[in-house]
Design an enzyme around this catalytic site. Structure first.
Site, PDB file in Angstrom:
ATOM      1  N   ILE A 442      63.473 -53.403  74.675  1.00 37.75           N
ATOM      2  CA  ILE A 442      63.169 -52.699  75.637  1.00 37.75           C
ATOM      3  C   ILE A 442      62.577 -51.548  74.094  1.00 37.75           C
ATOM      4  O   ILE A 442      61.937 -50.988  74.604  1.00 37.75           O
ATOM      5  CB  ILE A 442      64.124 -52.657  76.190  1.00 37.75           C
ATOM      6  CG1 ILE A 442      64.805 -54.163  76.867  1.00 37.75           C
ATOM      7  CG2 ILE A 442      63.904 -51.183  77.205  1.00 37.75           C
ATOM      8  CD1 ILE A 442      63.353 -54.070  77.821  1.00 37.75           C
ATOM      9  N   GLY A 443      63.431 -51.717  72.932  1.00 33.63           N
ATOM     10  CA  GLY A 443      62.277 -50.491  72.322  1.00 33.63           C
ATOM     11  C   GLY A 443      63.353 -50.290  71.704  1.00 33.63           C
ATOM     12  O   GLY A 443      63.215 -49.582  70.337  1.00 33.63           O
ATOM     13  N   TRP A 572      63.645 -38.092  86.058  1.00 33.22           N
ATOM     14  CA  TRP A 572      64.654 -37.389  84.385  1.00 33.22           C
ATOM     15  C   TRP A 572      65.228 -35.833  84.456  1.00 33.22           C
ATOM     16  O   TRP A 572      65.630 -35.538  83.112  1.00 33.22           O
ATOM     17  CB  TRP A 572      64.702 -38.366  83.474  1.00 33.22           C
ATOM     18  CG  TRP A 572      65.331 -39.788  84.108  1.00 33.22           C
ATOM     19  CD1 TRP A 572      65.977 -39.746  85.135  1.00 33.22           C
ATOM     20  CD2 TRP A 572      66.003 -40.828  83.699  1.00 33.22           C
ATOM     21  NE1 TRP A 572      65.962 -41.306  85.370  1.00 33.22           N
ATOM     22  CE2 TRP A 572      65.828 -42.359  84.521  1.00 33.22           C
ATOM     23  CE3 TRP A 572      65.781 -41.009  81.876  1.00 33.22           C
ATOM     24  CZ2 TRP A 572      66.319 -43.586  84.470  1.00 33.22           C
ATOM     25  CZ3 TRP A 572      66.150 -42.648  81.499  1.00 33.22           C
ATOM     26  CH2 TRP A 572      66.635 -43.420  81.994  1.00 33.22           C
ATOM     27  N   HIS A 705      74.975 -53.490  78.018  1.00 31.59           N
ATOM     28  CA  HIS A 705      76.010 -51.831  78.538  1.00 31.59           C
ATOM     29  C   HIS A 705      77.578 -52.643  78.130  1.00 31.59           C
ATOM     30  O   HIS A 705      78.265 -51.940  78.670  1.00 31.59           O
ATOM     31  CB  HIS A 705      75.441 -50.955  80.047  1.00 31.59           C
ATOM     32  CG  HIS A 705      74.562 -50.366  80.472  1.00 31.59           C
ATOM     33  ND1 HIS A 705      73.056 -51.346  79.927  1.00 31.59           N
ATOM     34  CD2 HIS A 705      74.251 -49.175  80.247  1.00 31.59           C
ATOM     35  CE1 HIS A 705      72.099 -50.638  80.912  1.00 31.59           C
ATOM     36  NE2 HIS A 705      72.798 -48.830  79.919  1.00 31.59           N
TER      37      HIS A 705
END
Length: 766
Positions: A442-443, A572, A705
């Site tokens: 994802i990066g 955010w 996570h």
């Protein structure tokens, strides 16, 4: 005459993130559970003392959690999924942490509970898992003990708990380990006796009031759920506790008569998000009930205009007298703790702000203003408030004519790629030449202590720019080497130079400001420091190009450039409230459009524009979705549609329910979307029963996570399920989110298993 004041909740992490540090120290074995509990007690006592010092009539008890307040309630009610065990230790702290993250210092690892966004905020809660035969039995006495703790410290106590209907609404039902679509309301008869017992215990422990949060009353509820409110509160009215029914994040609208008529002692309403509902509530509120008016914004950091709020409350005060209570609009969990900890903001900007501690002072000053009991010091404080409001309104640093002209000049063609996906896909596949089930991440990769130290020293002026750049290049080189060794098909540069996916970009854009200790809890021990968007947004210079170019020079594989999307940067951040959010979002989109164009010109032909907050921005009422989704989708497309057909645009989304907006996700027209599905066991793919998603998709198969190692067989099984709904030729294999919070010893074996899963899938489907 005095007015009662309170807060619906208070930040729990501490000004310096003390809770985060204690919890992570416990996870790592550096402290024992007794020390963790002591840290929790110290924070609670400190926060109650702050509420008392501000002059609040009651302190709020029950808003503290070592991970999540919804998880607190699930454990207290015995809602513990079978995989975590039902023995005598099922309500201990380690079971709690295993439910949250899959692992704790003791107990066997297990798949963590699903995590998703709390309404339209960036706070994540642990989704309750109800079994078909769920029984609710009160277990631990944590909340009662905290009430006694506050009473022993000399405080008047208002306990805080989620309401039973909201609790059922946000949960999911399971049978045999698989999610079902069983009616959660069928569990209500079993749930209410446990709630009644909990309320009785809280009253016995010394809580004068119990705030019972039912924010779903601001939603457009099905008839059965609306009817269930009367059943529920008729049954709970026999409790000895005085109930304050709390709603927030919107207006009651069609539920106003229902809410006002429920047999409770008081009602809280949000007069920031639902400013127009006061008159309607006043007309329907019975003469014996308290009305708690949420007049200080609990979701944003700008000072309240106290004179304007005084005028708004004049009729309410005349009609209700002492039955008018004042409070923030919602829990202050969503704002930073204390502005006094900020010593690097310029004084003009700092004077426009109020964090949680200052919002308590606003509530109590407003109460004295409304009641007409101002002291000389209060008069000065009110004058200072009005001066700050005027200074912000008239400031020349907020407005940029060139930015406004550019937004006004946006045309319809700027939202559209030159050709549709099928034609673009041919051009992209011709040069990419990727295998079936291509792998990527994802990066972000682990942010090591060396990375953080270099960043701290650079910001403190202790490391020269050239030395900082060299340090980041070493980290990027290492990251590329590890990805090459693992065999990932599309590498990323790892984002070593980025502190946060929003903060990094905000620091390089005009119109943003930053705090030093403005931390807000996102989930568990994960805290973020949202930027402040105070003015018109523009991009002075490229932000990511040099780092991506350097990374591309280290590999022959196509490097993926990484950007945070306009909606997510908006969501955010703490956003200016003096113009429509749509306008601010399009300003950000134009700045990102320039960055996308520069990346493409620099040879970066795969560009990911992350939008994990797309759904989070949805209005809570479905009837208002269409308007938001139109400008949110347009903003993403505005940022992306500048590239040629052969440049592949990716986007990423995570930890929200996306099934009901799948058509809008398709309208983003990203060539590839990577999206979280691991914790929800590919539940997202249910959307593809009725909707033929047209482009490529990477359903995240590795839950980053959790510290648990994802097994190859598990990932293969998940992707095989995905291939039943989406052609294998359009599927990617990737984690469900960035790897920033993990350590390299966890990441490498996990990604090795992910690559092995892709190879197995190629053998099966090739």
């Amino acid at each position: 005459m005095t007015l009662t004041t309170h807060t619906l909740g208070y930040p729990r992490i501490g000004v310096r993130r003390e809770l985060k540090q204690a919890v992570e120290a416990y996870w790592s074995g550096d402290i024992r559970q007794q020390q963790l509990e002591q840290s929790g007690r110290e924070l609670r006592l400190r926060h109650w003392a702050e509420q008392q010092a501000a002059g609040l009539s009651y302190v709020s008890v029950g808003d503290f959690a070592f991970y999540d307040h919804i998880l607190n309630l699930s454990q207290a009610l015995g809602v513990i999924p079978p995989r975590f065990g039902h023995d005598a230790a099922a309500d201990d702290l380690d079971t709690y942490f295993r439910m949250a993250r899959g692992r704790a210092p003791s107990g066997q690892p297990a798949a963590a509970c699903e995590m998703t966004k709390w309404f339209d905020t960036n706070y994540h809660y642990l989704v309750p898992e109800f079994q078909a035969d769920q029984r609710f039995t009160l277990g631990n006495n944590r909340l009662e003990d905290e009430v006694r703790e506050a009473r022993d410290a000399g405080h008047r106590v208002k306990a805080v708990i989620p309401g039973p209907l909201t609790y059922l609404w946000i949960g999911k039902t399971f049978s045999g380990g698989e999610q079902t679509h069983a009616d959660r309301l069928a569990l209500l008869p079993n749930l209410l006796p446990a709630y009644g017992e909990l309320l009785a215990r809280l009253a016995s422990a010394g809580a004068e009031w119990v705030q019972i949060d039912e924010p779903i009353l601001t939603l457009e509820l099905p008839t059965a759920w609306r009817q269930a409110f009367e059943t529920t509160y008729n049954q709970l009215q026999s409790t000895p506790a005085k109930l304050l029914l709390a709603t927030w994040f919107g207006s009651l609208d069609e539920n106003v008569s229902l809410a006002c008529g429920l047999p409770v002692a008081g009602l809280h309403i949000d007069l920031v998000r639902g400013a127009g509902q006061l008159a309607s509530v006043l007309d329907r509120l019975p003469h014996h009930k308290v009305l708690s008016a949420g007049v200080v914004d609990g979701r944003n950091i700008w000072k309240s205009d106290l004179s304007a709020q005084r005028d708004n409350l004049r009729e309410a005060h005349e009609r209700l007298g002492e039955r008018l209570w004042l409070a923030p609009s919602c829990s202050l969990l969503h704002v930073p703790h204390d502005l006094s900890a900020e010593d690097r903001l310029d004084e003009a900007l700092r004077n426009w702000l109020a964090f949680a501690r200052q919002k308590l002072d606003e509530v109590t000053l407003l109460a004295r203003t409304v009641a007409g009991t101002l002291s000389v010091c209060d008069e000065q404080a009110l004058a200072d408030n009005q001066a700050a409001i005027a200074a912000r309104r008239d400031s020349t640093r907020i407005h940029r004519d060139d930015v406004k002209r550019r937004v006004a000049a946006i045309t319809a063609t700027q939202f559209v790629r030159a050709n549709p996906y099928p034609q673009r896909a041919k051009a992209q596949h011709a040069w990419l030449k990727l295998p079936l089930f291509p792998t990527t991440t994802i990066g972000s990769f682990p942010q090591t202590e060396e990375i953080r130290k270099a960043r701290r020293n650079f910001k403190a002026g202790q490391l020269a720019a050239v030395d900082y750049e060299a340090a980041m290049q070493r980290e990027i080189r290492y990251c590329i080497e590890r990805q090459e060794a693992l065999g990932l098909d599309v590498p990323v540069h790892g984002e070593a130079e980025r502190n946060d996916m929003v903060e990094y970009f905000g620091e390089l854009l005009e119109g943003f400001a930053f705090t030093r200790n403005g931390w807000v809890q996102s989930y568990g021990s994960r805290c973020v420091k949202p930027p402040l968007i105070y003015g018109d947004v523009s991009r002075p210079q490229p932000m990511t190009v040099a780092w991506s170019q350097y990374a591309q020079s280290l590999t022959d594989k196509p490097m993926k450039g990484m950007l945070t999307g306009p909606v997510t940067i908006l969501q955010w951040s703490f956003v200016r409230d003096d113009q429509p959010r749509e306008t601010t979002c399009k300003q950000i989109a134009l700045a990102l459009r320039d960055e996308v164009a520069d990346l493409e010109s620099a040879g970066i032909r795969i560009i990911q524009i992350d939008e994990p907050a797309l759904r989070e921005g949805l209005p809570l009422k479905r009837s208002q979705w269409r308007s938001y989704l139109r400008w949110a989708v347009d903003s993403f497309r505005l940022s992306a549609a500048v590239v040629d057909d052969s440049t592949q645009i990716h986007t990423h989304m995570c930890y929200s329910e996306f099934n009901d907006i799948i058509e809008s996700i398709a309208e983003l027209d990203a060539d590839v979307i990577t999206i979280e599905t691991s914790r929800s066991n590919m539940e997202l793919l249910d959307a593809f029963q009725d909707f033929d998603y047209p482009n490529e998709i990477g359903p995240g198969v590795y839950d980053i996570h959790s510290p648990n190692l994802p097994q190859t067989e598990w990932m293969v099984a998940l992707m095989a399920r995905a291939a039943e709904k989406i052609p294998a030729q359009r599927l990617w294999v990737n984690p469900d989110c960035g790897l920033k919070t993990r350590r390299w010893p966890e990441v490498e074996p996990a990604l090795a298993n992910l690559v092995a899963a892709a190879q197995a899938l190629r053998s099966r489907f090739g």
